[in-house]
Design a protein around this motif. Structure first.
Motif, short mmCIF file in Angstrom:
data_model
loop_
_atom_site.label_atom_id
_atom_site.label_comp_id
_atom_site.label_asym_id
_atom_site.label_seq_id
_atom_site.Cartn_x
_atom_site.Cartn_y
_atom_site.Cartn_z
N GLN A 232 22.27 -21.67 -22.80
CA GLN A 232 21.73 -21.97 -24.38
C GLN A 232 19.97 -22.28 -23.98
OE1 GLN A 232 23.06 -21.49 -27.23
NE2 GLN A 232 25.12 -21.31 -26.56
N SER A 233 19.86 -23.07 -23.11
CA SER A 233 18.67 -23.54 -22.73
C SER A 233 17.58 -22.55 -22.17
CB SER A 233 18.62 -24.93 -21.85
OG SER A 233 19.36 -25.96 -22.38
N ALA A 234 18.14 -21.69 -21.48
CA ALA A 234 17.54 -20.47 -20.95
C ALA A 234 16.77 -19.64 -21.91
CB ALA A 234 18.28 -19.60 -19.89
N VAL A 235 17.37 -19.43 -23.05
CA VAL A 235 16.66 -18.60 -24.07
C VAL A 235 15.96 -19.26 -25.03
CG1 VAL A 235 18.39 -16.68 -23.68
CG2 VAL A 235 18.63 -18.68 -25.56
N GLU A 236 16.01 -20.34 -24.95
CA GLU A 236 14.78 -21.24 -25.61
C GLU A 236 13.57 -21.32 -25.34
OE1 GLU A 236 16.64 -25.18 -26.24
OE2 GLU A 236 18.46 -24.30 -27.20
N GLU A 237 12.67 -21.74 -26.20
CA GLU A 237 11.36 -21.67 -25.81
C GLU A 237 11.01 -22.54 -24.71
OE1 GLU A 237 6.75 -22.41 -27.79
OE2 GLU A 237 8.63 -22.47 -28.99
N GLY A 238 10.35 -21.99 -23.69
CA GLY A 238 10.33 -22.94 -22.34
C GLY A 238 11.34 -22.49 -21.44
N GLY A 239 12.34 -22.07 -21.79
CA GLY A 239 13.40 -21.72 -20.70
C GLY A 239 13.24 -20.78 -20.02
N SER A 240 14.12 -20.31 -18.90
CA SER A 240 13.77 -19.62 -17.69
C SER A 240 13.73 -18.18 -18.28
CB SER A 240 14.99 -19.63 -16.78
OG SER A 240 16.33 -19.52 -17.06
#
Length: 289
Positions: free
Chosen positions: A257-265
């Motif tokens: 989930q974090s990867a596709v959020e703004e700033g994620g990998s």
């Protein structure tokens, strides 16, 4: 290996080194060592832009490839809503995964013996394949889907605690994204490599014991009902190993989930991909390269 797959592998081996780079439906944190090796050791460009299934909310994933699901999403949610959290096993072997009549019966009996409620997506079978009075015994405990299923909707429901999968990459990544551990049952293609990643590297899967790489179901050794029951219990029961897998699956889901959020990998890789292609387009003679 089937000649069709052999030819595909030869074509990939020939053209991949000539390509500008590879766009991957994955995220860096899932396979960081492999991504680093591909980029830094092999010297190939790669952009991890996934999981692409997160581009839509699970409730919007009502069909795949334009096919109508085998069951309405609301009906599926209603059935799942009556089950305890993490209690349901989801069984699906993808669009090309088929088994013999004998294996079908063993799977049915193994799921019954496991004692767990389950959703089973059945692609091809005949009425005589089912064990005698199976449907009567399983009434209320199983939901049989014939054809296409709203897989992302199912995997993301709180009642689903495990997934019996053929280890196709889309299914594997969708389960990772949903935080669902797996019973791995590969058939052919890259599925055995995916199984190693899930079981040995990520440690969110239990192998059913499939060893024969073939597209022909009759050539695969029979996995017995007892083996299926044992593996399902190992994944779904409240033991130390199962709890570790569930915890690890939740961690990977958060990373996805974090990867596709703004700033994620994946967000950054997507930006970099767009920028590189834009810059390349502006170069002189870029269209001929």
């Amino acid at each position: 290996m089937h000649p069709v797959f052999t030819e595909i592998i030869h074509q990939i081996a020939e053209w991949e080194p000539k390509s500008y780079g590879v766009v991957v439906n994955s995220f860096y944190e899932l396979e960081a060592e492999f991504a680093d090796n591909f980029r830094n050791v092999l010297g190939q460009k790669a952009w991890h832009v996934g999981p692409v299934s997160l581009c839509n909310a699970p409730a919007e994933q009502q069909s795949r490839r334009g096919n109508k699901p085998a069951i309405d999403g609301e009906e599926c949610l209603k059935w799942l809503g009556e089950k305890e959290k993490g209690s349901v096993l989801y069984v699906c072997f993808g669009s090309m995964g088929t088994v013999t009549e004998a294996q079908f019966r063993e799977l049915a009996l193994g799921l019954e013996a496991s004692g767990r409620p389950f959703i089973w997506t059945v692609k091809k079978c005949r009425d005589e394949w089912w064990p005698e009075r199976f449907m009567a015994r399983m009434e209320g405990r199983c939901l049989i889907l014939r054809g296409w299923a709203p897989q992302i909707l199912i995997l993301n429901h709180a009642a689903v605690g495990g997934f019996v999968t053929h280890c196709g990459w889309n299914s594997s990544l969708e389960a990772v994204t949903a935080g669902v551990p797996m019973v791995t049952w590969p058939f052919f293609a890259e599925q055995f490599f995916n199984e190693k990643l899930l079981v040995e590297v990520l440690k969110i899967g239990v192998a059913i014991g499939a060893k024969q790489h073939t597209v022909v179901p009759e050539q695969r050794p029979l996995i017995t009902a007892a083996e299926i029951e044992r593996t399902v219990r190992r994944l779904m029961d409240d033991g130390e190993e199962a709890n570790r897998m569930r915890s690890r699956a939740r961690e990977l889901s958060f990373m996805a989930q974090s990867a596709v959020e703004e700033g994620g990998s994946s967000y950054i890789d997507t930006q970099n991909l767009i920028q590189e292609l834009t810059n390349r387009r502006r170069l002189p003679n870029s269209r001929s390269q």
